[in-house]
Design an enzyme around this catalytic site. Structure first.
Site, PDB file in Angstrom:
ATOM      1  N   MET A 156       8.047  -3.219   5.058  1.00 27.92           N
ATOM      2  CA  MET A 156       8.609  -3.246   3.697  1.00 27.92           C
ATOM      3  C   MET A 156       9.346  -1.951   3.379  1.00 27.92           C
ATOM      4  O   MET A 156      10.367  -1.948   2.694  1.00 27.92           O
ATOM      5  CB  MET A 156       7.519  -3.514   2.661  1.00 27.92           C
ATOM      6  CG  MET A 156       6.905  -4.888   2.765  1.00 27.92           C
ATOM      7  SD  MET A 156       8.114  -6.238   2.783  1.00 27.92           S
ATOM      8  CE  MET A 156       8.920  -6.004   1.206  1.00 27.92           C
ATOM      9  N   GLU A 157       8.854  -0.845   3.916  1.00 25.02           N
ATOM     10  CA  GLU A 157       9.520   0.437   3.696  1.00 25.02           C
ATOM     11  C   GLU A 157      10.893   0.443   4.362  1.00 25.02           C
ATOM     12  O   GLU A 157      11.881   0.901   3.768  1.00 25.02           O
ATOM     13  CB  GLU A 157       8.647   1.582   4.220  1.00 25.02           C
ATOM     14  CG  GLU A 157       7.437   1.879   3.361  1.00 25.02           C
ATOM     15  CD  GLU A 157       6.292   0.879   3.446  1.00 25.02           C
ATOM     16  OE1 GLU A 157       5.367   0.962   2.623  1.00 25.02           O
ATOM     17  OE2 GLU A 157       6.315  -0.024   4.334  1.00 25.02           O
ATOM     18  N   HIS A 207       0.841  -1.197   0.000  1.00 23.73           N
ATOM     19  CA  HIS A 207       0.000   0.000   0.000  1.00 23.73           C
ATOM     20  C   HIS A 207       0.874   1.243   0.000  1.00 23.73           C
ATOM     21  O   HIS A 207       1.942   1.253   0.612  1.00 23.73           O
ATOM     22  CB  HIS A 207      -0.881   0.027   1.252  1.00 23.73           C
ATOM     23  CG  HIS A 207      -1.902  -1.046   1.286  1.00 23.73           C
ATOM     24  ND1 HIS A 207      -1.641  -2.310   1.739  1.00 23.73           N
ATOM     25  CD2 HIS A 207      -3.197  -1.044   0.900  1.00 23.73           C
ATOM     26  CE1 HIS A 207      -2.733  -3.043   1.646  1.00 23.73           C
ATOM     27  NE2 HIS A 207      -3.702  -2.304   1.139  1.00 23.73           N
ATOM     28  N   ASP A 225      27.049   1.311  -5.584  1.00 21.50           N
ATOM     29  CA  ASP A 225      27.124   2.120  -6.806  1.00 21.50           C
ATOM     30  C   ASP A 225      28.206   3.190  -6.706  1.00 21.50           C
ATOM     31  O   ASP A 225      28.961   3.402  -7.653  1.00 21.50           O
ATOM     32  CB  ASP A 225      25.773   2.764  -7.099  1.00 21.50           C
ATOM     33  CG  ASP A 225      25.817   3.617  -8.357  1.00 21.50           C
ATOM     34  OD1 ASP A 225      26.190   3.085  -9.427  1.00 21.50           O
ATOM     35  OD2 ASP A 225      25.492   4.816  -8.261  1.00 21.50           O
TER      36      ASP A 225
END
Length: 162
Positions: free
Chosen positions: A117-118, A78, A132
């Site tokens: 999840m965040e 969500h 990176d």
């Protein structure tokens, strides 16, 4: 007793969980990730002379931004209002290579669903950003493990990883 997965309907099709009847509560989750780097990356970060800039500063912003994009990355998540995000870094051991950077991402909201999840996304993207920014110096960096360390609020109650 088997646990039923909530992201499937009676026919076995993927669905977004209906949270409309859930109470609005304060929720918080913290996730952990790590990345191992070689001597050259360790020294570069310590000196602050990476050619791409402030490694931890950029990775912190990337982790924060990632938490806000989680519902765009994880199909059944969500979109939720984020109240606060913090991304922290520390060195596990500064004695010998490989050096390990510990990453902790904590996310808070007041809403009808959690922010696990965040937090996991924020910690993961912070680790990926370090990779990176430093890959020109060390392509052997290793990311992980990544896991939830704690969560509070919601129907399932509090959780703290052993």
């Amino acid at each position: 007793m088997s646990q039923q997965f909530s992201h499937f309907d009676e026919q076995g099709h993927a669905v977004m969980v209906d949270i409309s009847d859930k109470d609005i509560t304060k929720r918080e989750a913290t996730a952990y990730s790590s990345i191992e780097v070689n001597d050259a990356v360790f020294e570069q970060i310590q000196r602050g002379d990476n050619k791409k800039g402030d490694v931890f500063g950029v990775a912190r912003i990337a982790g924060i931004q990632a938490t806000k994009q989680t519902s765009n990355l994880i199909p059944l998540c969500h979109a939720i209002p984020i109240s606060k995000v913090s991304v922290q870094f520390d060195w596990a051991d500064q004695q010998s290579s490989p050096y390990q950077i510990n990453i902790t991402c904590t996310v808070k909201t007041t809403g009808q669903t959690g922010v696990e999840m965040e937090a996991l996304t924020g910690a993961s993207v912070a680790a990926l950003t370090i990779y990176d920014m430093c890959k020109a110096v060390d392509k052997t960096m290793t990311i992980g493990p990544t896991y939830l360390t704690s969560k509070s609020g919601g129907q399932s109650g509090d959780y703290v990883r052993d």
